[in-house]
Design a protein around this motif. Structure first.
Motif, mmCIF file in Angstrom:
data_model
loop_
_atom_site.group_PDB
_atom_site.id
_atom_site.type_symbol
_atom_site.label_atom_id
_atom_site.label_comp_id
_atom_site.label_asym_id
_atom_site.label_seq_id
_atom_site.Cartn_x
_atom_site.Cartn_y
_atom_site.Cartn_z
ATOM 1 N N ASN A 43 0.857 -1.232 0.067
ATOM 2 C CA ASN A 43 0.011 0.000 0.125
ATOM 3 C C ASN A 43 1.021 1.024 0.084
ATOM 4 O O ASN A 43 2.147 0.979 -0.079
ATOM 5 C CB ASN A 43 -0.912 0.051 1.200
ATOM 6 N N GLU A 44 0.185 2.260 0.175
ATOM 7 C CA GLU A 44 0.877 3.599 0.012
ATOM 8 C C GLU A 44 2.011 3.804 1.098
ATOM 9 O O GLU A 44 2.999 4.691 1.155
ATOM 10 C CB GLU A 44 0.135 4.798 0.064
ATOM 11 N N GLY A 45 1.943 2.980 2.245
ATOM 12 C CA GLY A 45 2.925 2.993 3.386
ATOM 13 C C GLY A 45 4.151 2.367 3.274
ATOM 14 O O GLY A 45 4.816 2.225 4.266
ATOM 15 N N HIS A 46 4.252 1.377 2.460
ATOM 16 C CA HIS A 46 5.394 0.540 2.041
ATOM 17 C C HIS A 46 6.046 0.803 0.867
ATOM 18 O O HIS A 46 5.446 1.008 -0.012
ATOM 19 C CB HIS A 46 4.794 -1.117 2.247
ATOM 20 N N GLU A 93 -6.565 -2.504 -3.098
ATOM 21 C CA GLU A 93 -7.021 -1.364 -3.402
ATOM 22 C C GLU A 93 -6.753 -0.316 -3.023
ATOM 23 O O GLU A 93 -6.481 0.136 -1.871
ATOM 24 C CB GLU A 93 -8.763 -1.355 -3.532
ATOM 25 N N SER A 94 -5.889 0.650 -3.779
ATOM 26 C CA SER A 94 -5.171 1.671 -3.091
ATOM 27 C C SER A 94 -4.680 2.413 -4.592
ATOM 28 O O SER A 94 -4.786 2.023 -5.568
ATOM 29 C CB SER A 94 -3.775 1.414 -2.563
ATOM 30 N N ALA A 95 -4.146 3.451 -4.180
ATOM 31 C CA ALA A 95 -3.659 4.552 -5.226
ATOM 32 C C ALA A 95 -2.359 3.954 -5.798
ATOM 33 O O ALA A 95 -2.070 3.995 -7.135
ATOM 34 C CB ALA A 95 -3.040 5.958 -4.546
#
Length: 111
Positions: free
Chosen positions: A20-23, A97-99
């Motif tokens: 996800n956006e945090g990794h 699902e993510s940007a």
């Protein structure tokens, strides 16, 4: 080496469902037959700098995945592009699902 690249591909497949956006995931490839410890030990006083050089050349998961698939399938033909797209989309479907997932899908279409 071949075993290292196969292991990296397995790591890529295992990692996809957790992205996800945090990794951020990067792959660092060392010279054949080397591992981080042997590279540092062999280079003695310059070992840390040698390791850091390779670390700076690390490639992102998305970039490496697309490069591997582009080498595997000929992007010069419609058939190759179709196989590339199908395989890439199967992998990307594993990403939550993510940007990040949307950007991966866009990068496939840009190939």
């Amino acid at each position: 080496d071949s075993a290292g690249h196969k292991a990296a591909w397995r790591a890529l497949e295992t990692t996809l469902p957790h992205l996800n956006e945090g990794h951020s995931v990067f792959f660092m490839f060392l010279p054949e037959g080397e591992d981080p410890d042997s590279l540092i030990q062999k280079a003695s006083e310059n070992g840390k700098q040698a390791f850091l050089k390779y670390r700076m050349q690390a490639i992102s998961l998305s970039q490496w995945m697309l490069e591997v698939l582009a080498r595997k399938f000929s992007l010069e033909t419609s058939e190759g592009k179709a196989k590339f797209y199908k395989t890439a989309m199967e992998l990307i479907q594993k990403v939550p699902e993510s940007a990040f997932k949307m950007l991966l899908q866009k990068s496939i279409h840009d190939k």
